[in-house]
Scaffold this active site. Structure first.
Site, PDB file in Angstrom:
ATOM      1  N   ASP A  14      22.614  37.153   2.206  1.00  0.00           N
ATOM      2  CA  ASP A  14      23.866  37.745   2.690  1.00  0.00           C
ATOM      3  C   ASP A  14      23.696  38.068   4.174  1.00  0.00           C
ATOM      4  O   ASP A  14      22.840  38.869   4.552  1.00  0.00           O
ATOM      5  CB  ASP A  14      24.168  39.014   1.891  1.00  0.00           C
ATOM      6  N   ASP A 108      29.452  33.596   4.647  1.00  0.00           N
ATOM      7  CA  ASP A 108      28.307  34.435   5.013  1.00  0.00           C
ATOM      8  C   ASP A 108      27.366  34.786   3.868  1.00  0.00           C
ATOM      9  O   ASP A 108      26.472  35.616   4.046  1.00  0.00           O
ATOM     10  CB  ASP A 108      28.791  35.722   5.684  1.00  0.00           C
ATOM     11  N   GLU A 109      27.513  34.159   2.715  1.00  0.00           N
ATOM     12  CA  GLU A 109      26.578  34.452   1.636  1.00  0.00           C
ATOM     13  C   GLU A 109      26.457  33.271   0.684  1.00  0.00           C
ATOM     14  O   GLU A 109      27.382  32.463   0.542  1.00  0.00           O
ATOM     15  CB  GLU A 109      26.974  35.717   0.866  1.00  0.00           C
TER      16      GLU A 109
END
Length: 370
Positions: A14, A108-109
């Site tokens: 993350d 983003d993860e």
């Protein structure tokens, strides 16, 4: 006791305050300062906040007006999704050097299954550490990671030592980790559900584990079975490189609040056209249409209707959305409307094997390097 479940080593990576961190990286003068992505103007909404801004209570989905009250020195920057996608693709290339089993959740993860990895390293913790270091060296951003035997625990663990840290939950520590966990930290337990659990005396994983399957299903519906199993370390979902899309949506925030359904029809037509366009682009269709209404006081309401057949046509989407709009009287003036299509033809029914796996009760006793 069931001992033949798949043994996996899962990493959840993350990125730390991704949108805000990209802005600070691209504009060094913003480093160390409280910034918010989006949110500018009287009607803006914060998309992301830097850690410096979060110290003042600024967070995503907050109105820009409230954010500036909490942090008078807050700096607003515009969103730049093209740049975010560029950075995300660079990070994903790093992931793929370790495993092909990469499941992005967003820009983003992502989940990585490194049970069998391309570099032959037996320790998932060391792989996560190496990946995080490479992201910092090659991209210039920090990332946090969670490592464990399944996706649920890995995701919970990735939030444990943020920012720029990682947490490994070893198999032998798994059950005690979950028992000690604040119920608000359980992935899938939102604010409303957490408050409901508090009223029933459920504050930690240990409290949740003390409740029977029937009790949880009676009080939390279909989610009850999920809570019952995850608190016991049971989560059999695999890392899927090609994630199955479960919904497609579009929405619009208005420059001025709308107080009459008549004024909203033009907006609904525009949103329906956008949804239909995205459906055509992805060659998919769905059965369930959901109308999202956000009022001027930021309260949210959804209204849904399922059709007996798959649709992707703008006219049907629009007419159904209109029906949902007129279904009940509006609570207040409206600042946002959205239309989502779900129950898509991309979804695959669970096999009997996976259904059985979802209902296993196990005592995890795995011994191997993490």
């Amino acid at each position: 006791m069931i001992n033949d479940l798949p043994i996996r080593k899962i990493i959840h990576v993350d990125m730390d305050a991704f949108y805000a961190s990209v802005a600070q990286m691209d504009h060094p003068d913003l480093k160390g300062k409280p910034i918010a992505v989006g949110g500018g103007g009287n009607r803006g909404v914060v998309s992301a906040a830097s850690y410096e801004a979060r110290k003042f209570g600024v967070k995503s989905a907050m109105s820009g007006r409230l954010a500036i009250k909490l942090c008078p020195d807050l700096i607003f920057v515009k969103t730049d999704f093209e740049r975010y996608r560029e950075i995300s693709n660079r990070i994903r290339k790093i992931f793929l050097e370790y495993t092909d089993l990469v499941e992005p959740l967003s820009l983003d993860e992502a989940y990585l299954d490194v049970t069998e990895n391309k570099i032959g390293l037996p320790s998932a913790s060391l792989i996560a550490q190496e990946i995080r270091q490479r992201i910092f060296n090659e991209v210039g951003l920090t990332a946090s990671a969670g490592i464990s035997i399944n996706k649920f625990i890995a995701k919970v663990a990735s939030d444990y030592n943020k920012p720029n840290g990682q947490k490994t939950v070893n198999p032998e520590d798994l059950l005690s980790f979950l028992e000690d966990l604040d119920i608000r930290k359980f992935y899938g337990v939102g604010k409303v559900t957490a408050e409901k659990m508090y009223l029933k005396g459920i504050f930690t994983g240990k409290d949740l584990k003390s409740k029977s399957l029937r009790y949880l299903e009676d009080n939390f519906g279909k989610s009850g079975s999920y809570y019952y199993h995850v608190v016991r370390g049971i989560h059999t979902s695999e890392v899927k490189p090609n994630r199955i899309r479960k919904s497609l949506a579009a929405e619009r925030t208005f420059s001025k609040n709308l107080s009459s359904e008549i004024f909203m029809l033009e907006k609904l037509e525009q949103i329906s056209e956008e949804v239909a366009k995205r459906l055509r682009k992805n060659n998919i269709s769905g059965k369930t249409i959901t109308l999202k209404i956000k009022y001027s006081d930021f309260s949210l309401q959804t209204r849904s209707k399922s059709l007996p057949y798959f649709i992707s046509d703008k006219s049907i989407i629009l007419e159904t959305a209109k029906d949902l709009l007129y279904q009940n009287k509006l609570n207040n003036s409206v600042r946002l409307l959205g239309i989502a299509l779900s129950n898509l033809n991309t979804e695959q029914p669970k096999t009997s094997k996976s259904l059985q796996a979802d209902n296993l009760e196990i005592n995890v006793q795995l011994k191997f390097s993490f």
